[in-house]
Motif scaffolding. Sequence first.
Motif, PDB file in Angstrom:
ATOM      1  N   ASN A 319     -34.960 -14.715   3.491  1.00 56.50           N
ATOM      2  CA  ASN A 319     -35.212 -14.240   2.659  1.00 56.50           C
ATOM      3  C   ASN A 319     -34.573 -12.745   3.245  1.00 56.50           C
ATOM      4  N   GLY A 320     -34.015 -11.824   2.392  1.00 55.29           N
ATOM      5  CA  GLY A 320     -33.934 -10.419   2.939  1.00 55.29           C
ATOM      6  C   GLY A 320     -35.244  -9.803   2.627  1.00 55.29           C
ATOM      7  N   THR A 321     -34.724  -8.773   3.676  1.00 57.57           N
ATOM      8  CA  THR A 321     -36.101  -7.962   3.065  1.00 57.57           C
ATOM      9  C   THR A 321     -35.590  -6.525   3.441  1.00 57.57           C
ATOM     10  N   GLY A 322     -36.292  -5.794   3.353  1.00 58.04           N
ATOM     11  CA  GLY A 322     -36.314  -3.917   4.250  1.00 58.04           C
ATOM     12  C   GLY A 322     -35.047  -3.739   4.209  1.00 58.04           C
ATOM     13  N   ASN A 323     -33.464  -3.137   4.536  1.00 60.87           N
ATOM     14  CA  ASN A 323     -32.739  -3.060   3.568  1.00 60.87           C
ATOM     15  C   ASN A 323     -31.608  -4.086   3.055  1.00 60.87           C
ATOM     16  N   PHE A 324     -32.761  -5.361   3.380  1.00 59.32           N
ATOM     17  CA  PHE A 324     -31.375  -6.569   2.589  1.00 59.32           C
ATOM     18  C   PHE A 324     -32.346  -7.131   1.508  1.00 59.32           C
TER      19      PHE A 324
END
Length: 685
Positions: A319-324
């Motif tokens: 799972n992408g977080t922050g800038n993704f």
Amino acid sequence: MQMKRRKAGLILISLMLVLTSLPVSATEAGADLDGSGQYMPVKENQKQEPEEQEADTKDESSNETVTDETDEKSEVLTEDGQKAEDTQTTEDSQKTEGVTPDESGKPSDETKDKVLDQTDRPLEREEADKDQDDSSKKDMSLTAAQTDGPREYDLSSDNIEARFKNGQTEYVYTGSQIKPEIELVAKPDPLKDSSPASEVPEKVIDADCYTAEYRDNIKTGIASIIIKGRDTTQSVQQEETNAMEEDTFTGTKTVKFKITPADIKKCEVQAPKTADYTGKQVKPKVTVSYQGKKLASGKDYKLTYSNNKKMGTASIRINGTGNFNGSRTVKFKIKFGTPVVKATSSYSKINLKWKKIKDASGYVVYRSTSKKGKFKKIYTCRSGSKVSYSDKTAKFGKTYYYKVRAFRKVKVKVKKRTQTKQEYSSWSAVVNEKRKLSAVTIKSAKCLSETTAKVTWKMTTGAQGYEIYKSTEKNGTYVYAGKVKGSGRVSYTAKKLKKGVAHYFKVRAYRKSGGKTYYGKFSAVKKESFSEGQRLYTLFPKGVPTKKAEMEKYLVTITVPIKDEEGVPSTTQLRVHKDLAKKFMKAFQEMYAIGFPVRAEDTDTYNWRNMSSGKNRSHHSYGCVVDLNWNSNPMIGVTEGEYSPGVDPYSITPEVVAIWKKQGFYWGGNWKSSKDYMHFTYTNH
């Protein structure tokens, strides 16, 4: 426009001349028009005065010439846009231009004067048109000067617009700075521009006239571009005066753009396709990269494992977080564990060892004489806890290849009946090994004399002899020094060594089998050691001098700082071995720093003499010894005086001993057989 008007004027004048000449000529000749529009001669009054006829002929010829030139250049059009016929529209043209014929069809005198006035003054009309055009140009120039003249531009005003060159205001995160190109445009200012806004063009401001500072333009979110007017000005040249004037640029304007998260699906993911069963949750390592850069777990993405405890197919959700943003899933299989095998050997056997496999009931070992050859089972272990095997049947010097797999007992149903079946793991990677001699272990390498050293080692099983190699540098080139035969001979005396240099040694065992010599691995390197008196050898590479003249080639004179009991500074000179000059200097400098007093009259180094016993040469002869304040630091039983540390300020203190020890010197006060408190020696002699 000016040229068109001039052409139209010439055409009109030519037409009028034609119209005025034709009727006059026809009337005087007594001609009349027939029904087809042609002039017919009249018999009456045919006779003309010669002068009048000549004049008429001349005028007619002149008019025809003008008309022909006009026809070649352009067609004459009426106000309605139709072609004007020379004969049929004569009267209409005359009326249009103000020409009034008299009763006989001839133009009046007033009309003639008007036509002649237009014919005889073409240059005056041309000059008038030119003056009018110049006036228009001047007006246009003044308007341009008012519009394009030097100005002060305030970038913060609404008339200054910042535009993205590509028209894009959203960008996807890249991991690097995003710097979209911009341009500044000065729009028409109704307060300064007298012309309508539609007629005044926009002005693109040169990039040298402002700076652009990008902020928050890496991570996702709102990024800014701070645009500031520079002190640099833009020059404007005026047409009228040729003077250089300058636009000025002040103020600040901020424009923003958006950086959106990158899709995690566009990242590169590296994850194993299989993993070994452990009985616990299996979490194989995952690597995620974007634009060639490795991402950080927990910061750029999070991992969620599922179905990862039992054997079968497991999943990893990224799972992408922050800038993704977004997510993706990769799968892997958990299978019965695969052994990882290591092989070692000795003279008598080849040893295999592997890591224990969870839930294994046993292991099977296979062997081959080539990596891609046929493997045969040589051993079955019925215990899941035993994780080693020794192959004693392998021949000495021959290479063998091994692989191992684990098995476990599982219950399966066959025709409604439960049976026990063996399930095997995958094969381990193939390893190879051969029976060989073990590496030699050196026990010591001692200096016996200036040119000899004795090397000893432990016996190696299966060895038929040993080879010895030497070097003057630890990581230098080793050369053959000699060998000994027999497994029980475990020492060697190296001779003809280079004088004054510490040597390094290494040894290996050998054995002959089938006409071939097999060697074991070399031992670890061992440095030659010297006894305390043998350190003298290292100071004289060409041998210890036996004559004073030979010795003095090795000496240098140094000046060292000293203090007396009252702390008064001075210096003294000493002759010492050139290789020890820095050590002597450092020791005296440190004694000076702590305030230890030195008497120059009873402190000395070099003295070419024998020992007090008279049997051997004193090491004072070699410039490697110093006697310090000998009147306060006696050699017990030989010199007079009393050693009184704490009472006599010139007596050697523990601090002084530590200073000389740090430089590699021994103190005679530590000797057991005798005490020589004044004596500091590099060779402990």
